[in-house]
Design a protein around this motif. Structure first.
Motif, PDB file in Angstrom:
ATOM      1  N   THR A  36       0.842  -1.190   0.000  1.00  0.00           N
ATOM      2  CA  THR A  36       0.000   0.000   0.000  1.00  0.00           C
ATOM      3  C   THR A  36       0.876   1.238   0.000  1.00  0.00           C
ATOM      4  OG1 THR A  36      -0.101   0.121   2.414  1.00  0.00           O
ATOM      5  CG2 THR A  36      -1.853  -1.128   1.319  1.00  0.00           C
ATOM      6  N   ALA A  37       0.248   2.349  -0.313  1.00  0.00           N
ATOM      7  CA  ALA A  37       0.890   3.654  -0.229  1.00  0.00           C
ATOM      8  C   ALA A  37      -0.135   4.621   0.337  1.00  0.00           C
ATOM      9  CB  ALA A  37       1.370   4.116  -1.597  1.00  0.00           C
ATOM     10  N   THR A  38       0.348   5.711   0.900  1.00  0.00           N
ATOM     11  CA  THR A  38      -0.541   6.678   1.526  1.00  0.00           C
ATOM     12  C   THR A  38      -0.411   8.034   0.863  1.00  0.00           C
ATOM     13  OG1 THR A  38      -0.386   5.542   3.649  1.00  0.00           O
ATOM     14  CG2 THR A  38      -1.134   7.827   3.701  1.00  0.00           C
ATOM     15  N   LYS A  39      -1.552   8.584   0.498  1.00  0.00           N
ATOM     16  CA  LYS A  39      -1.622   9.964   0.016  1.00  0.00           C
ATOM     17  C   LYS A  39      -2.271  10.751   1.141  1.00  0.00           C
ATOM     18  CE  LYS A  39      -2.603  12.812  -3.896  1.00  0.00           C
ATOM     19  NZ  LYS A  39      -1.293  13.427  -3.931  1.00  0.00           N
ATOM     20  N   CYS A  40      -1.529  11.698   1.691  1.00  0.00           N
ATOM     21  CA  CYS A  40      -1.977  12.475   2.851  1.00  0.00           C
ATOM     22  C   CYS A  40      -2.264  13.906   2.426  1.00  0.00           C
ATOM     23  CB  CYS A  40      -0.875  12.429   3.918  1.00  0.00           C
ATOM     24  SG  CYS A  40      -1.195  13.432   5.379  1.00  0.00           S
ATOM     25  N   ASN A  41      -3.230  14.523   3.076  1.00  0.00           N
ATOM     26  CA  ASN A  41      -3.587  15.904   2.751  1.00  0.00           C
ATOM     27  C   ASN A  41      -3.122  16.904   3.811  1.00  0.00           C
ATOM     28  OD1 ASN A  41      -5.361  15.413   4.838  1.00  0.00           O
ATOM     29  ND2 ASN A  41      -7.204  15.995   3.709  1.00  0.00           N
ATOM     30  N   CYS A  42      -2.165  16.505   4.666  1.00  0.00           N
ATOM     31  CA  CYS A  42      -1.664  17.464   5.661  1.00  0.00           C
ATOM     32  C   CYS A  42      -0.987  18.620   4.943  1.00  0.00           C
ATOM     33  CB  CYS A  42      -0.712  16.788   6.659  1.00  0.00           C
ATOM     34  SG  CYS A  42       0.944  16.484   6.035  1.00  0.00           S
ATOM     35  N   SER A  43      -0.697  19.670   5.676  1.00  0.00           N
ATOM     36  CA  SER A  43      -0.142  20.875   5.063  1.00  0.00           C
ATOM     37  C   SER A  43       1.174  20.636   4.338  1.00  0.00           C
ATOM     38  CB  SER A  43       0.027  21.967   6.122  1.00  0.00           C
ATOM     39  OG  SER A  43       0.907  21.540   7.144  1.00  0.00           O
TER      40      SER A  43
ATOM     41  N   ARG B  83       0.551  17.628   1.109  1.00  0.00           N
ATOM     42  CA  ARG B  83      -0.167  18.133  -0.071  1.00  0.00           C
ATOM     43  C   ARG B  83       0.687  19.112  -0.854  1.00  0.00           C
ATOM     44  NH1 ARG B  83      -2.381  23.193   0.566  1.00  0.00           N
ATOM     45  NH2 ARG B  83      -2.587  23.906   2.719  1.00  0.00           N
ATOM     46  N   ARG B  84       1.539  19.867  -0.174  1.00  0.00           N
ATOM     47  CA  ARG B  84       2.425  20.793  -0.885  1.00  0.00           C
ATOM     48  C   ARG B  84       3.535  20.052  -1.628  1.00  0.00           C
ATOM     49  NH1 ARG B  84       0.583  23.936   3.394  1.00  0.00           N
ATOM     50  NH2 ARG B  84       0.200  26.114   2.869  1.00  0.00           N
TER      51      ARG B  84
END
Length: 128
Positions: free
Chosen positions: A30-37, A40-41
């Protein structure tokens, strides 16, 4: 099709200029796409391994670190081309969790990995 693709893939990736190379110990599940500050940048897609199991060449001589928040990990990027390569625990304890940016690998690798979405900006839970 997926098995045929897997046979032609290498588990080695690099930053854009090639100064930092990473070799994974195994295919990520698996891999993780995170939307933290930060994530996401940077646009990272992280696969996780025990710290010390990913072979990284060109680090630390070609990298710079960014440390923030609770100061438990450092985000690492190439100081030549700027690509985020990985993050690692500051304490450097072998076996600790270590994140590797899969965007530095053959794009076909991502087709074989289940991507999970993590809400690091708000709820600190997976949202998929």
């Amino acid at each position: 099709m997926a098995e045929e693709m897997l046979n032609t893939l290498t588990l080695q990736g690099s930053c854009h200029c090639g100064a930092v190379t990473l070799t994974l110990p195994s295919m990520p599940e698996t891999a993780t796409k995170c939307n933290c500050s930060l994530c996401r940048r940077l646009g990272v897609l992280c696969a996780y391994y025990p710290f010390g199991t990913v072979r990284i060449e060109g680090h630390p001589e070609h990298t710079v670190d960014y440390v923030w928040g609770d100061k438990s990990l450092r985000t690492v990027r190439c100081k030549i081309c700027g690509c985020a390569t990985h993050w690692e625990p500051i304490d450097g304890e072998l076996g600790s969790r270590h994140g590797v940016n899969l965007n530095n690998f053959d794009p076909r690798l991502q087709e074989l990995v289940k991507v999970r979405h993590f809400d690091g900006a708000d709820t600190w839970t997976f949202i998929d």
